[in-house]
Motif scaffolding. Structure first.
Motif, PDB file in Angstrom:
ATOM      1  N   THR A  59      -4.694   6.222   9.605  1.00  0.00           N
ATOM      2  CA  THR A  59      -3.387   5.118   9.831  1.00  0.00           C
ATOM      3  C   THR A  59      -3.281   5.893  10.887  1.00  0.00           C
TER       4      THR A  59
ATOM      5  N   THR B 199      -0.663  -4.797   3.226  1.00  0.00           N
ATOM      6  CA  THR B 199      -0.086  -4.291   4.175  1.00  0.00           C
ATOM      7  C   THR B 199       0.159  -4.111   5.635  1.00  0.00           C
TER       8      THR B 199
ATOM      9  N   ASP C  19      -1.097  -2.018   6.783  1.00  0.00           N
ATOM     10  CA  ASP C  19      -1.689  -1.127   7.380  1.00  0.00           C
ATOM     11  C   ASP C  19      -2.971  -1.189   8.527  1.00  0.00           C
ATOM     12  N   ASN C  20      -3.856  -0.600   8.891  1.00  0.00           N
ATOM     13  CA  ASN C  20      -4.661  -0.752   9.578  1.00  0.00           C
ATOM     14  C   ASN C  20      -6.511  -1.653   8.654  1.00  0.00           C
ATOM     15  N   PRO C  21      -7.064  -2.195   9.342  1.00  0.00           N
ATOM     16  CA  PRO C  21      -7.995  -2.701   8.078  1.00  0.00           C
ATOM     17  C   PRO C  21      -8.395  -1.874   7.556  1.00  0.00           C
TER      18      PRO C  21
ATOM     19  N   ALA D 216      -7.026   0.612   4.927  1.00  0.00           N
ATOM     20  CA  ALA D 216      -6.472  -0.147   3.722  1.00  0.00           C
ATOM     21  C   ALA D 216      -8.153  -1.103   2.511  1.00  0.00           C
TER      22      ALA D 216
ATOM     23  N   ALA E 133      -4.612  -7.216   5.459  1.00  0.00           N
ATOM     24  CA  ALA E 133      -4.006  -5.226   6.649  1.00  0.00           C
ATOM     25  C   ALA E 133      -3.270  -5.803   7.759  1.00  0.00           C
ATOM     26  N   ASP E 134      -2.759  -5.220   8.469  1.00  0.00           N
ATOM     27  CA  ASP E 134      -2.207  -5.317   9.911  1.00  0.00           C
ATOM     28  C   ASP E 134      -1.081  -6.148   9.216  1.00  0.00           C
TER      29      ASP E 134
ATOM     30  N   ILE F 137      -7.855  -7.965   0.129  1.00  0.00           N
ATOM     31  CA  ILE F 137      -7.327  -7.409   1.099  1.00  0.00           C
ATOM     32  C   ILE F 137      -6.834  -7.822   2.458  1.00  0.00           C
TER      33      ILE F 137
ATOM     34  N   LYS G 278       0.656  -1.328  -0.043  1.00  0.00           N
ATOM     35  CA  LYS G 278      -0.219   0.066   0.094  1.00  0.00           C
ATOM     36  C   LYS G 278       0.987   1.510  -0.048  1.00  0.00           C
TER      37      LYS G 278
END
Length: 657
Positions: free
Chosen positions: A456, A499, A501-503, A506, A520-521, A518, A345
């Protein structure tokens, strides 16, 4: 093989930004050694032909034909003998032996014709290879020959650009090319850097901005501090990488070469049998030898050997001209096999330049917004992560005095820890809170508030206790939705977003770009696990990342592409290919180009096999004239070589786009 870059070349005049990203250099035909020998052999052949056909005395044409054999056959014959010393049977040597065999039974004209056509096909291959090298080496033409270096006392010296050192200050006048990679110390101007970043319009450069060697200065004057050695500039590394790629071989080529050795031995055995068996049965020497020599010629696997590398090398050169550095023919072949894509991401699908949008000091922390931002900026200052740069930039914008940090430690995918004014400051993801999120309800509430709109959240802790939350936002790259759609069309499957990053953030970005799958996290090791799952499912996965926290995933994928950030060292070292211009649209384009290269390899192998089988069958079943066999064999070799080099054209890249 691509040739080493020429040094000391004078710089071309500045050009305006245009459609063609790299100036085209074209090697003169007679500048290639093989073409000079081929031209000499052809000229001698033409001089000898009239007296031979008019049945003139042998002394009028025999020396000329001998010279044809010498000029056209010496190079391949010597190379074949050298290979034979290494216990390798070279088809070049077989061609020369066949020509000498024809001459031995009185077919001097046929043998000379074989030498001329063989030398001409070799020259065409050498010219095509040189033109491939030109398309990449033309990048070096962008680098100026000299630069104006400023001495400590302010005086100006004109020095060769190759003698610049890190720390030197250079003066770049209007219309000049920048002499080295560096950063602007003073002045302002617009710089045409289309050849490096792909931007069609000149970019404003002011104090603190990065500039690259070979880019064209506009109307202002710039003082630039050199930050890279000339040998390590973006342009130099581009050329070095593509030339290194030309020295590697794809699996298909290695397979062909392994088969070639066994096939060549079998072909020699067949030639001997085709000569010896009829003689033992009472056949006439001359036609038997001619038939055996014709068999040796038409059965030689020259076209098969040439079927694989020209398309792959041409694709590597074309991709390099347009800002995608593919490190080897193996990688280009693998890119053509990709049927799944995993995308990072931050810095890949997004611009990688996030900004601070929210500052939430926790109640009871005793910190103001400025105090919280100062702590975070001090801890993140040594880091090169995009989020760290955004925090430092926000502090500068507010005019805050940021103290220095000590004992800086960065853990990929987790955050950073540093000592600021004697206190331990940690900046990282809410998922990494000590004791878990459940033990910090105030932090969770603030983080949820930030992450709701797709931003984020970053938690700041002081001496182990959370003291605040920062909200960060990034923007998708221009053309990211179109690039995702193109990747889906090329591979037949929608990309996967992986990624740290947080869900919520994302999912917000994925919805904008049309991505459904996806993940994420994720920590870096989690991304590797996702890729392993995809590969175990039989998918050939391409990982696209920014080359920083994605390094483990880049290494674990079937093949990988890094968004180069103008040639960052980690990206160049880790990934199999690098997008120098950070332009997402080039990734589906290079995948399509790799598929074209694989299709051309298959085409070439089919064409070569059809010619060999057809000519051999003709020779065994009937009487194939030696000149016709020579023309068919060498014609197929040239056809295969030129077919592969079609990917050198700019139209090939436009079709891939």
């Amino acid at each position: 093989m691509l040739l080493p870059p020429t040094v000391g070349r004078s710089a071309p005049t500045a050009r305006a930004a245009g459609d063609r990203p790299v100036p085209r250099r074209r090697t003169r035909v007679l500048a290639v050694r093989e073409s000079r020998w081929a031209a000499a052999a052809l000229a001698l052949f033409v001089l000898a032909l009239p007296p031979y056909l008019l049945h003139a005395p042998a002394w009028t044409w025999a020396p000329l034909y001998a010279a044809v054999y010498a000029t056209g056959g010496w190079g391949p014959g010597w190379a074949g003998l050298q290979a034979l010393r290494n216990r390798t049977l070279d088809v070049d040597l077989l061609m020369v032996v066949a020509a000498l065999g024809a001459a031995a039974v009185g077919q001097v004209l046929d043998g000379a014709l074989l030498i001329v056509i063989f030398a001409t096909s070799g020259a065409l291959e050498a010219i095509a290879t040189a033109r491939t090298a030109d398309s990449v080496r033309g990048l070096l033409d962008l680098a100026p020959a000299t630069a104006s270096r400023l001495a400590d006392d302010g005086t100006e010296q004109t020095v060769p650009a190759g003698e610049l050192a890190v720390g030197d200050t250079i003066l770049v006048r209007p219309g000049e090319r920048v002499g080295g990679d560096g950063r602007v110390l003073g002045g302002a101007s617009e710089v045409d850097q289309a050849t490096i970043t792909g931007e069609s319009l000149p970019v404003v450069k002011e104090s603190g901005d990065e500039v690259f060697a070979g880019t064209v200065n506009g109307t202002g004057m710039l003082r630039v501090k050199v930050e890279r050695d000339p040998a390590d500039s973006v342009l130099a590394r581009i050329v070095a990488m593509v030339e290194q790629a030309s020295r590697t071989k794809a699996p298909t080529q290695l397979l062909v070469e392994r088969i070639e050795q066994r096939y060549s031995l079998a072909m020699v055995a067949g030639t001997v049998a085709l000569f010896a068996v009829p003689l033992l049965a009472g056949a006439v020497l001359r036609p038997t030898l001619l038939r055996a020599m014709t068999f040796m010629i038409v059965a030689s696997p020259c076209a098969v050997v040439l079927a694989t590398m020209p398309p792959l090398l041409a694709a590597i050169a074309t991709a390099g001209r347009h800002g995608v550095l593919v490190k080897s023919a193996l990688v280009m072949e693998r890119l053509g096999q990709v049927d799944a894509v995993a995308l990072d991401k931050t810095g890949t699908l997004t611009e990688g330049t996030p900004r601070v949008t929210d500052i939430h000091p926790l109640t009871g922390s005793g910190l103001t917004e400025d105090g919280l931002l100062t702590l975070a900026a001090a801890a993140e200052h040594p880091s090169e992560h995009p989020l760290a740069r955004a925090i430092a930039r926000a502090a500068r914008t507010r005019g805050l005095r940021v103290p220095s940090a000590e004992d800086f430690v960065s853990i990929a995918g987790t955050g950073v820890t540093a000592t600021v004014d004697g206190h331990a400051v940690t900046v990282g993801s809410p998922a990494r809170l000590p004791g878990g999120r459940a033990s910090h309800p105030a932090v969770v509430a603030a983080a949820n508030e930030v992450e709701g709109p797709g931003r984020t959240a970053v938690v700041v802790a002081l001496d182990g206790a959370p003291v605040g939350v920062l909200g960060m936002a990034d923007r998708p790259r221009d053309g990211a939705p179109a690039a995702v759609a193109a990747l889906t069309r090329v591979t037949g499957a929608a990309p996967v977003l992986v990624t740290g990053d947080n869900p919520a953030a994302a999912a917000h970005l994925a919805a904008e770009l049309g991505i459904v799958d996806i993940r994420a996290d994720l920590l870096p090791r989690d991304k590797v696990t996702v890729l392993a799952e995809l590969r175990h499912a039989g998918r050939r996965v391409l990982m696209v990342g920014d080359g920083i926290n994605d390094a483990p995933a880049l290494a674990a994928a079937h093949t990988s592409v890094a968004m180069g950030r103008a040639g960052s060292d980690l990206a160049l070292e880790t990934a199999d290919a690098v997008v120098v211009r950070d332009e997402l649209a080039t990734i589906p384009a290079v995948l399509a180009l790799a598929r074209q290269a694989r299709h051309l390899v298959v085409q070439n192998l089919v064409v070569a096999a059809v010619f060999i089988v057809g000519l051999v069958a003709w020779d065994l079943a009937g009487t194939l004239p030696l000149p016709l066999g020579v023309a068919g064999h060498e014609g197929s070799t040239v056809l295969v070589g030129l077919n592969g080099l079609r990917l050198l054209s700019d139209s090939a890249w436009r079709r891939a786009r």
